[in-house]
Design a protein around this motif. Structure first.
Motif, PDB file in Angstrom:
ATOM      1  N   VAL A   1       0.863  -1.177  -0.170  1.00 11.60           N
ATOM      2  CA  VAL A   1       0.123   0.026  -0.061  1.00 11.60           C
ATOM      3  C   VAL A   1       0.827   1.396  -0.069  1.00 11.60           C
ATOM      4  O   VAL A   1       0.577   2.248  -0.597  1.00 11.60           O
ATOM      5  CB  VAL A   1      -0.892  -0.106   1.209  1.00 11.60           C
ATOM      6  N   VAL A   2       2.121   1.102   0.686  1.00 12.01           N
ATOM      7  CA  VAL A   2       2.942   2.332   0.894  1.00 12.01           C
ATOM      8  C   VAL A   2       3.388   2.555  -0.691  1.00 12.01           C
ATOM      9  O   VAL A   2       3.563   3.632  -1.126  1.00 12.01           O
ATOM     10  CB  VAL A   2       3.980   2.013   1.800  1.00 12.01           C
ATOM     11  N   LYS A   3       3.836   1.296  -1.149  1.00 11.39           N
ATOM     12  CA  LYS A   3       4.486   1.352  -2.653  1.00 11.39           C
ATOM     13  C   LYS A   3       3.665   2.060  -3.522  1.00 11.39           C
ATOM     14  O   LYS A   3       3.984   2.895  -4.472  1.00 11.39           O
ATOM     15  CB  LYS A   3       4.932   0.069  -3.093  1.00 11.39           C
ATOM     16  N   TYR A   4       2.277   1.456  -3.609  1.00 10.71           N
ATOM     17  CA  TYR A   4       1.383   2.010  -4.567  1.00 10.71           C
ATOM     18  C   TYR A   4       0.507   3.185  -4.321  1.00 10.71           C
ATOM     19  O   TYR A   4      -0.288   3.873  -5.074  1.00 10.71           O
ATOM     20  CB  TYR A   4       0.530   0.857  -5.160  1.00 10.71           C
ATOM     21  N   GLY A   5       0.406   3.604  -3.026  1.00 13.14           N
ATOM     22  CA  GLY A   5      -0.560   4.692  -2.652  1.00 13.14           C
ATOM     23  C   GLY A   5      -1.715   4.396  -2.665  1.00 13.14           C
ATOM     24  O   GLY A   5      -2.524   5.442  -2.507  1.00 13.14           O
ATOM     25  N   SER A   6      -2.204   3.151  -2.838  1.00 11.75           N
ATOM     26  CA  SER A   6      -3.577   3.012  -2.910  1.00 11.75           C
ATOM     27  C   SER A   6      -3.855   1.548  -2.447  1.00 11.75           C
ATOM     28  O   SER A   6      -3.398   0.443  -2.822  1.00 11.75           O
ATOM     29  CB  SER A   6      -4.505   3.449  -4.020  1.00 11.75           C
TER      30      SER A   6
ATOM     31  N   PHE B   1      -2.084   5.969   7.797  1.00 16.94           N
ATOM     32  CA  PHE B   1      -2.193   6.708   6.415  1.00 16.94           C
ATOM     33  C   PHE B   1      -3.256   7.902   6.855  1.00 16.94           C
ATOM     34  O   PHE B   1      -4.186   7.881   7.517  1.00 16.94           O
ATOM     35  CB  PHE B   1      -2.648   5.742   5.556  1.00 16.94           C
ATOM     36  N   GLU B   2      -2.831   8.880   5.888  1.00 22.55           N
ATOM     37  CA  GLU B   2      -3.668  10.002   5.752  1.00 22.55           C
ATOM     38  C   GLU B   2      -4.626   9.524   4.440  1.00 22.55           C
ATOM     39  O   GLU B   2      -4.035   9.407   3.387  1.00 22.55           O
ATOM     40  CB  GLU B   2      -3.169  11.309   5.706  1.00 22.55           C
ATOM     41  N   ARG B   3      -5.922   9.248   4.526  1.00 27.20           N
ATOM     42  CA  ARG B   3      -6.711   8.989   3.374  1.00 27.20           C
ATOM     43  C   ARG B   3      -7.051  10.244   2.765  1.00 27.20           C
ATOM     44  O   ARG B   3      -7.591  11.116   3.279  1.00 27.20           O
ATOM     45  CB  ARG B   3      -7.946   8.258   3.865  1.00 27.20           C
ATOM     46  N   ARG B   4      -6.548  10.280   1.512  1.00 23.74           N
ATOM     47  CA  ARG B   4      -6.913  11.494   0.540  1.00 23.74           C
ATOM     48  C   ARG B   4      -7.677  10.908  -0.637  1.00 23.74           C
ATOM     49  O   ARG B   4      -7.628  10.010  -0.975  1.00 23.74           O
ATOM     50  CB  ARG B   4      -5.550  12.244   0.173  1.00 23.74           C
TER      51      ARG B   4
ATOM     52  N   VAL C   1      -1.402   8.751   1.922  1.00 23.22           N
ATOM     53  CA  VAL C   1       0.055   9.242   2.271  1.00 23.22           C
ATOM     54  C   VAL C   1       0.124   8.739   3.906  1.00 23.22           C
ATOM     55  O   VAL C   1      -0.653   8.973   4.636  1.00 23.22           O
ATOM     56  CB  VAL C   1       0.063  10.554   2.106  1.00 23.22           C
ATOM     57  N   LEU C   2       1.382   8.116   3.690  1.00 27.91           N
ATOM     58  CA  LEU C   2       2.080   7.973   5.226  1.00 27.91           C
ATOM     59  C   LEU C   2       1.995   9.067   6.211  1.00 27.91           C
ATOM     60  O   LEU C   2       2.083  10.012   5.889  1.00 27.91           O
ATOM     61  CB  LEU C   2       3.299   7.157   5.089  1.00 27.91           C
ATOM     62  N   SER C   3       1.563   8.777   7.519  1.00 28.94           N
ATOM     63  CA  SER C   3       1.703   9.729   8.595  1.00 28.94           C
ATOM     64  C   SER C   3       2.957   9.445   9.171  1.00 28.94           C
ATOM     65  O   SER C   3       3.600   8.461   8.558  1.00 28.94           O
ATOM     66  CB  SER C   3       0.336   9.418   9.699  1.00 28.94           C
ATOM     67  N   VAL C   4       3.313  10.291  10.067  1.00 34.47           N
ATOM     68  CA  VAL C   4       4.482  10.474  10.703  1.00 34.47           C
ATOM     69  C   VAL C   4       4.930   8.750  11.496  1.00 34.47           C
ATOM     70  O   VAL C   4       5.873   8.357  11.023  1.00 34.47           O
ATOM     71  CB  VAL C   4       4.718  11.064  11.667  1.00 34.47           C
ATOM     72  N   ALA C   5       3.586   8.441  12.089  1.00 32.94           N
ATOM     73  CA  ALA C   5       4.031   6.772  12.808  1.00 32.94           C
ATOM     74  C   ALA C   5       4.082   5.967  11.305  1.00 32.94           C
ATOM     75  O   ALA C   5       4.865   5.001  11.668  1.00 32.94           O
ATOM     76  CB  ALA C   5       2.775   6.493  13.394  1.00 32.94           C
ATOM     77  N   GLY C   6       3.567   6.309  10.337  1.00 27.94           N
ATOM     78  CA  GLY C   6       3.502   5.380   9.258  1.00 27.94           C
ATOM     79  C   GLY C   6       4.938   5.220   8.394  1.00 27.94           C
ATOM     80  O   GLY C   6       5.402   4.185   8.164  1.00 27.94           O
ATOM     81  N   GLU C   7       5.562   6.530   8.539  1.00 27.15           N
ATOM     82  CA  GLU C   7       6.939   6.669   8.040  1.00 27.15           C
ATOM     83  C   GLU C   7       7.855   5.715   8.908  1.00 27.15           C
ATOM     84  O   GLU C   7       8.600   5.201   8.357  1.00 27.15           O
ATOM     85  CB  GLU C   7       7.256   7.832   8.071  1.00 27.15           C
TER      86      GLU C   7
END
Length: 309
Positions: free
Chosen positions: A18-23, A54-57, A62-68
Motif C-alpha cells: 500500500v505504501v508503494k502504490y499509494g492505494s 495513513f492519511e486518506r486522501r 499518504v503515510l503519517s509520521v507513525a506510518g513513516e
C-alpha cells in the motif's frame, strides 16, 4: 502498541505494498488479493500500533509520521530476511542467487552484459534482472529495494544512498574519423556550431548539461536529430551524418572498432557529472550481490580510459 501483540510478516507485506502504490486497490491488483482483505490487515495494524498509519486522501493514501516510522522498520525487516535467504542459497559454492540491477541505457548496451557474461562463467547459477531507467528512477529503485545495485549518472549526492564507487564521466563529441574535427585534441561547444549535431532528449544528464552550458555561452543550436535512443544517435554519427554527444562508457565498445573517434569537450560545464554505483544505505548486501558488486567495480577500474581534458 498494545502489549503482547506482534507484527506479522503478511501484514507488513500488505502494508508495504500500500505504501508503494499509494492505494489499497492498486496493492490489491499487484498482490492478487482482495481489497477488503488488505484493508482489514491495515485496520488491524493500526489497531495494534494504536495510531493512524495513513492519511486518506481523494487521490490515494499518504503515510503519517507513525506510518513513516513503521515503513522504515518494515523495509529493514524485509531486507534482512532477503539477505539471510540469499546467504543460505549462496552457501552452495556461490552458485545460486538472484541480483537485481537498474542502470542507464549506455551502461546496458555493452559493458554490463559483458560483465554479467564473464561473471557467470564462474557462477552460472546466479541469475540477473537488468532494468534500464533514467538516472532519477535508478536511484528511486535502489531506495525502494527494487534494485540491489544501481548504476547511474549524478552530479549531486542522493539521500539514503551509499555510493560504492564513483568515477568522472565527462561528455565527449563522437564523430566519424573523416569528420573535420576528428583530429582535434579537444574542442569547445562553439566549434560545434557549424556542424550537424544529434542530441538526446531533455530528460538526460547530457542534454541538461549541454543546454546549461549553451545558455551560459549564449550559443543556439538547432539539432539535426533528437532521440531517446543512444543507438540511433550513434549510427547517425557512424553514417557520417554529424556529431553526437555521449559518455565514454556508453561508446567504449564502438571506439574499439575505430568506426568513431571521441574528442573531449573543454568547456568545464560538460565534465561535472559522475558515474555512480549505488546501493541502499544501511542495507546489508547478500553474499552474491556483494561478490558481483566487487567484480563490477574491478572491471570498471580496469577498463577505464584516461582521456585528458
Amino acid at each position: 502498541m498494545k502489549s503482547g501483540l506482534r507484527l506479522q510478516d503478511t501484514t507488513l507485506r500488505y502494508f508495504l505494498e500500500v505504501v508503494k502504490y499509494g492505494s489499497i486497490s492498486k496493492a490489491s491488483e499487484h498482490l492478487n488479493v482482495a481489497s477488503s482483505a488488505i484493508s482489514r490487515q491495515i485496520n488491524n495494524l493500526e489497531d495494534i500500533v494504536g495510531t493512524t498509519l495513513f492519511e486518506r486522501r481523494p487521490r490515494g493514501m499518504v503515510l503519517s509520521v507513525a506510518g513513516e516510522m513503521l515503513a522504515t522498520y518494515a523495509r529493514k525487516n524485509a531486507l534482512e530476511s532477503n539477505r539471510v535467504i540469499s546467504n543460505i542459497a549462496a552457501l552452495d559454492g556461490l552458485n545460486r542467487g538472484h541480483i537485481k540491477i537498474s542502470c542507464y541505457e549506455g551502461f546496458a548496451m555493452d559493458f554490463l552484459p559483458r560483465c554479467i557474461s564473464k561473471f557467470r562463467k564462474e557462477h552460472d547459477g546466479i541469475n540477473f534482472n537488468v532494468n534500464v531507467s533514467t538516472p532519477d528512477d535508478i536511484t528511486r529503485r535502489v531506495i525502494h529495494d527494487n534494485a540491489d545495485i544501481g548504476i547511474t549518472l549524478s552530479y549531486s549526492p542522493a539521500k539514503n544512498i551509499n555510493v560504492a564507487y564513483q568515477q568522472p564521466s565527462p561528455i565527449f563529441a563522437f564523430m566519424h574519423p573523416t569528420h573535420p574535427l576528428a583530429s582535434k585534441e579537444a574542442i569547445s561547444l562553439t566549434q560545434l556550431l557549424p556542424y550537424a549535431i544529434a542530441l538526446p532528449e531533455e530528460n538526460t544528464t547530457i542534454r541538461q548539461l549541454f543546454d546549461i552550458s549553451c545558455s551560459r555561452l549564449n550559443l543556439l543550436f538547432e539539432p539535426a536529430l533528437v532521440s531517446n535512443n543512444i543507438a540511433t544517435l550513434c549510427h547517425f554519427s557512424m553514417s557520417e551524418g554529424g556529431i553526437h554527444l555521449a559518455g565514454e562508457v556508453t561508446m567504449r565498445h564502438i571506439l574499439t572498432t575505430k568506426k568513431l573517434v571521441a574528442v573531449p569537450i573543454r568547456d568545464k560545464g560538460m565534465g561535472i557529472r559522475n558515474i555512480e554505483i549505488q546501493t541502499l544505505s544501511g542495507k546489508t548486501l547478500s553474499v552474491v550481490v556483494k561478490l558481483f558488486l566487487e567484480y563490477l567495480i574491478e572491471e570498471m577500474q580496469s577498463e577505464k580510459l584516461n582521456y585528458e581534458l
